[in-house]
Design a protein around this motif. Sequence first.
Motif, PDB file in Angstrom:
ATOM      1  N   GLU A   1       0.838  -1.195   0.000  1.00  0.00           N
ATOM      2  CA  GLU A   1       0.000   0.000   0.000  1.00  0.00           C
ATOM      3  C   GLU A   1       0.876   1.249   0.000  1.00  0.00           C
ATOM      4  OE1 GLU A   1      -2.567  -0.165   3.297  1.00  0.00           O
ATOM      5  OE2 GLU A   1      -3.723  -1.893   2.573  1.00  0.00           O
ATOM      6  N   PRO A   2       0.737   2.165  -0.911  1.00  0.00           N
ATOM      7  CA  PRO A   2       1.581   3.370  -0.947  1.00  0.00           C
ATOM      8  C   PRO A   2       1.206   4.332   0.183  1.00  0.00           C
ATOM      9  CG  PRO A   2      -0.107   3.463  -2.639  1.00  0.00           C
ATOM     10  CD  PRO A   2      -0.212   2.108  -2.021  1.00  0.00           C
ATOM     11  N   VAL A   3       2.226   4.894   0.861  1.00  0.00           N
ATOM     12  CA  VAL A   3       2.017   5.845   1.955  1.00  0.00           C
ATOM     13  C   VAL A   3       1.867   7.242   1.366  1.00  0.00           C
ATOM     14  CG1 VAL A   3       2.962   6.804   4.066  1.00  0.00           C
ATOM     15  CG2 VAL A   3       3.365   4.399   3.494  1.00  0.00           C
ATOM     16  N   ARG A   4       0.801   7.893   1.730  1.00  0.00           N
ATOM     17  CA  ARG A   4       0.544   9.234   1.194  1.00  0.00           C
ATOM     18  C   ARG A   4       1.451  10.256   1.882  1.00  0.00           C
ATOM     19  NH1 ARG A   4      -2.602  13.737   2.112  1.00  0.00           N
ATOM     20  NH2 ARG A   4      -3.260  12.909   4.133  1.00  0.00           N
ATOM     21  N   GLU A   5       2.149  11.031   1.107  1.00  0.00           N
ATOM     22  CA  GLU A   5       3.033  12.051   1.651  1.00  0.00           C
ATOM     23  C   GLU A   5       2.221  13.259   2.109  1.00  0.00           C
ATOM     24  OE1 GLU A   5       5.969  13.084  -1.146  1.00  0.00           O
ATOM     25  OE2 GLU A   5       6.901  11.096  -1.207  1.00  0.00           O
ATOM     26  N   LEU A   6       2.611  13.768   3.292  1.00  0.00           N
ATOM     27  CA  LEU A   6       1.912  14.921   3.851  1.00  0.00           C
ATOM     28  C   LEU A   6       2.416  16.198   3.200  1.00  0.00           C
ATOM     29  CD1 LEU A   6       2.016  14.011   7.653  1.00  0.00           C
ATOM     30  CD2 LEU A   6       0.106  13.711   6.094  1.00  0.00           C
ATOM     31  N   THR A   7       1.522  17.132   3.044  1.00  0.00           N
ATOM     32  CA  THR A   7       1.919  18.445   2.543  1.00  0.00           C
ATOM     33  C   THR A   7       2.601  19.224   3.660  1.00  0.00           C
ATOM     34  OG1 THR A   7      -0.221  19.399   3.144  1.00  0.00           O
ATOM     35  CG2 THR A   7      -0.002  18.458   0.937  1.00  0.00           C
ATOM     36  N   ILE A   8       3.180  20.355   3.308  1.00  0.00           N
ATOM     37  CA  ILE A   8       3.882  21.167   4.314  1.00  0.00           C
ATOM     38  C   ILE A   8       2.913  21.658   5.380  1.00  0.00           C
ATOM     39  CG2 ILE A   8       5.194  23.289   4.652  1.00  0.00           C
ATOM     40  CD1 ILE A   8       6.310  22.922   1.842  1.00  0.00           C
ATOM     41  N   GLU A   9       1.725  22.040   4.942  1.00  0.00           N
ATOM     42  CA  GLU A   9       0.730  22.532   5.903  1.00  0.00           C
ATOM     43  C   GLU A   9       0.278  21.417   6.844  1.00  0.00           C
ATOM     44  OE1 GLU A   9      -3.584  24.853   5.892  1.00  0.00           O
ATOM     45  OE2 GLU A   9      -2.621  24.263   4.015  1.00  0.00           O
ATOM     46  N   GLU A  10       0.042  20.216   6.296  1.00  0.00           N
ATOM     47  CA  GLU A  10      -0.360  19.089   7.142  1.00  0.00           C
ATOM     48  C   GLU A  10       0.757  18.679   8.093  1.00  0.00           C
ATOM     49  OE1 GLU A  10      -3.450  16.926   4.010  1.00  0.00           O
ATOM     50  OE2 GLU A  10      -1.414  16.159   4.271  1.00  0.00           O
ATOM     51  N   HIS A  11       1.986  18.733   7.589  1.00  0.00           N
ATOM     52  CA  HIS A  11       3.123  18.390   8.450  1.00  0.00           C
ATOM     53  C   HIS A  11       3.254  19.378   9.615  1.00  0.00           C
ATOM     54  CE1 HIS A  11       6.943  16.487   9.358  1.00  0.00           C
ATOM     55  NE2 HIS A  11       7.471  17.687   9.511  1.00  0.00           N
ATOM     56  N   LEU A  12       3.061  20.660   9.351  1.00  0.00           N
ATOM     57  CA  LEU A  12       3.140  21.660  10.416  1.00  0.00           C
ATOM     58  C   LEU A  12       2.015  21.481  11.429  1.00  0.00           C
ATOM     59  CD1 LEU A  12       4.053  24.860   8.358  1.00  0.00           C
ATOM     60  CD2 LEU A  12       5.550  23.560   9.867  1.00  0.00           C
ATOM     61  N   ILE A  13       0.822  21.134  10.944  1.00  0.00           N
ATOM     62  CA  ILE A  13      -0.295  20.895  11.862  1.00  0.00           C
ATOM     63  C   ILE A  13      -0.022  19.678  12.740  1.00  0.00           C
ATOM     64  CG2 ILE A  13      -2.734  20.249  11.976  1.00  0.00           C
ATOM     65  CD1 ILE A  13      -3.142  21.909   9.399  1.00  0.00           C
ATOM     66  N   GLU A  14       0.525  18.616  12.130  1.00  0.00           N
ATOM     67  CA  GLU A  14       0.854  17.414  12.893  1.00  0.00           C
ATOM     68  C   GLU A  14       1.943  17.699  13.927  1.00  0.00           C
ATOM     69  OE1 GLU A  14       0.361  13.434  13.931  1.00  0.00           O
ATOM     70  OE2 GLU A  14      -0.818  14.706  12.579  1.00  0.00           O
ATOM     71  N   ARG A  15       2.942  18.489  13.534  1.00  0.00           N
ATOM     72  CA  ARG A  15       4.008  18.840  14.479  1.00  0.00           C
ATOM     73  C   ARG A  15       3.467  19.673  15.641  1.00  0.00           C
ATOM     74  NH1 ARG A  15       7.251  22.982  15.776  1.00  0.00           N
ATOM     75  NH2 ARG A  15       9.376  22.487  16.458  1.00  0.00           N
ATOM     76  N   LYS A  16       2.594  20.601  15.336  1.00  0.00           N
ATOM     77  CA  LYS A  16       1.998  21.426  16.387  1.00  0.00           C
ATOM     78  C   LYS A  16       1.197  20.578  17.368  1.00  0.00           C
ATOM     79  CE  LYS A  16      -0.785  25.608  16.999  1.00  0.00           C
ATOM     80  NZ  LYS A  16      -1.591  26.643  16.297  1.00  0.00           N
ATOM     81  N   LYS A  17       0.492  19.574  16.838  1.00  0.00           N
ATOM     82  CA  LYS A  17      -0.287  18.692  17.693  1.00  0.00           C
ATOM     83  C   LYS A  17       0.623  17.868  18.607  1.00  0.00           C
ATOM     84  CE  LYS A  17      -3.798  15.060  17.396  1.00  0.00           C
ATOM     85  NZ  LYS A  17      -4.588  14.192  16.480  1.00  0.00           N
TER      86      LYS A  17
END
Length: 757
Positions: free
Chosen positions: A193-209
């Motif tokens: 199953e291919p892993v979907r790459e996060l966008t920069i905005e999603e990555h920043l939201i995940e890091r903030k969380k």
Amino acid sequence: MKARRNKKQVPSFRKLLKTSKVKLENKLKNKQFKQQSTLKKYRKEQRKLRQAVKDAASKNPIPLEDPKKIRPVKRLEKEEEEEEEALPLDMMDEDDLQLMKDLGQRASFLTRDLSSSEPLHGKKRKHERIIDKYEKIPRTLQTAPEKELIHLLPIKDKSGIIPQTREKPVIDSDRDEEDQKEELELEEEVIEEPVRELTIEEHLIERKKKLQEKKIHIATLASAILSDPESNIKKLKELRSLLVEQDPDVAVTVRKLVIISLMELFKDITPSYKIRPLTEAEKSTKIRKETQKLREFEEGLVSQYKFYLENLEQMVKDWKQRKLKKSNVVSLKAYKGLAEVAVKSLCELLVALPHFNFHNNIIVLIVPLMNDMSKSMLKTFLCLRIKEVEVKKDTEDINKPKKFMTFKEKRKTLSRMQRKWKKAEEKLERELQEAEASESTEKKLKLHTETLNIVFVTYFRILKKAQRSPLLPAVLEGLAKFAHLINVEFFDDLLVVLHTLIESGDLSYQESLHCVQTAFHILSGQGDVLNIDPMKFYTHLYKTLFKLHAGATNEGVEIVLHCLDVMLTKRRKQVSQQRALAFIKRLCTLALQVLPHSSIGILSTTRTLMHTFPKTDLLLDNDSQGNGVFLPELDEPEYCNAQSTALWELHALQRHYHPIVQRFAAHLIAGAPSEGSEALKPELSRRSAVELFETYSMAAMIFNPPVEFSNSKKKDKFLQGESFLNEDLNQLIKKHCNEVATQSSLDFTKYLKTSLQ
């Protein structure tokens, strides 16, 4: 008859208690070993019995001749081995013995008639021979596989200790293989199953969380420790474990937060005494529960504090070595930030806990860091709290420290009883000196003098050999702070060097302000006796005022406030009225350009100058005084004709959005009175310009003082629709809206003519 009593008595409960755990384990092991040996012996006997039956059925009967003479050596050795393995007859059953006898009487190759040519078993078929041969093979019963036993804790009963065992569960290998295959298939499916790459905005939201979760975890642990340190001292270890956070997204930030949190925790929960290790005698003595709890808390605190300092030391070493670790969680650039936070925490702990354990270790770790190549390292000299140094005095004025008498002097001048009293008195004085926490004044002055000499040697070396070095700003700032402690012998040379630096034009406005501040600190102290004209420094400061940064930094305003206090207020007798008028005018002009807290500091300095030089109130009069025209662009304060102008800037500042600026402007327009309605409140009038500058600072991005919201209960009336327009305009709009549209040329000139008439 009575049953025979067992002579062996059951051990009592006390004896069982006295039996050590090791002894019980040894007994249990011996018992198990005996059981295993008995089982092995029984299996061996059964194996031998089966082998004997097999041999008896297959081998020929032994002839009457002596077998030792006929049989070869190899046969002899083989038979001896078989005889050793054979089972004695008294241990065999009757059926087995009868079978062996019958087999011995049967005709064999040795006992049958050789003249007969018929085969012994001629009537039997070939396949029957194969069956008989197969039937002669001894059969072995399929025994169950031996099960491994797990020895459990024994049970104690009246009869003694009963060992307990449990069978070890047998794992089916086929089932394991099937499970492994299923797991591999699942893994392959997951990998496919291919892993979907996060966008920069999603990555920043995940890091903030993630970061928010870590912050809450850190805050929870810290709150629990602060609420009850003695009970929750073990949570320090859990908090310290976050210093090795492995999530690359938040590793650096989390580690910095944990360093600062642990530093504040240790500052709060550490006792005001040094914790020493307990002796063996103290450990063996019985103590109360409260004392034991306190000891556990102290031991845990010292151990965790030690581990924390070791972690900080390792961070500093990682930065100095600049080697990337295998985990690659923290980059090389992040090492510097972690090391800076670690060093600041070490310094904070050294200042806050100078009495606690490991303070000498912290000093040993921090002092070598002064050899670093960082350009701001010289600013550490600014933290030296040196206010006095030794001044050269005549030999008669020097108070020599008290010396104790030697034994020879006592013997010459004192009697035996006096020597005894003198000895006791000196012993008491020594104990009192050791008990004093503070050092003597002479030692302090001597230490301060030696330290400051080293600092000045460093400063003068840079001024002489590296005037374009990036270290020059820190040197000039340090000279400005310690200028009043410089020896008079260096004043002339130092002032010449400072003036040369200013005239060179290589300095920034902030560095040149430090030069001016240093020069006037020298002249305001012991330099009063020198015949030096400081007019060139006044001119430079007057010229530099309009070069100050008016943005968010306002770095130079504080230095200017210090310089004005030293140059004008404290040297009021050497300052002319023309010079004071020029500085007041330029300061009011500058107050229009800078931020509110800078304007407050400048207006406070203007108020002080108007009190120091009372005749400067002519600037509040609109009528010009004296001859000439004011020249604001001229950089010479003595010749700019400041008496011919007025402080019109105060009226503009009176409409400033900041209420304190408005208050100061109105106060200065009224002539800066000390009493009356226009006088300032004590919290404004009693503070210096620098204190007001710091109090109303905008560094926190908060309006100071806070804005007051109006709580009016009246409902505001909003105008809607036609109410915004004039009545004539409303009538004109209605007229044109009601008219029928016709195709005619638009002529706006007639309306213009009517409006002009």
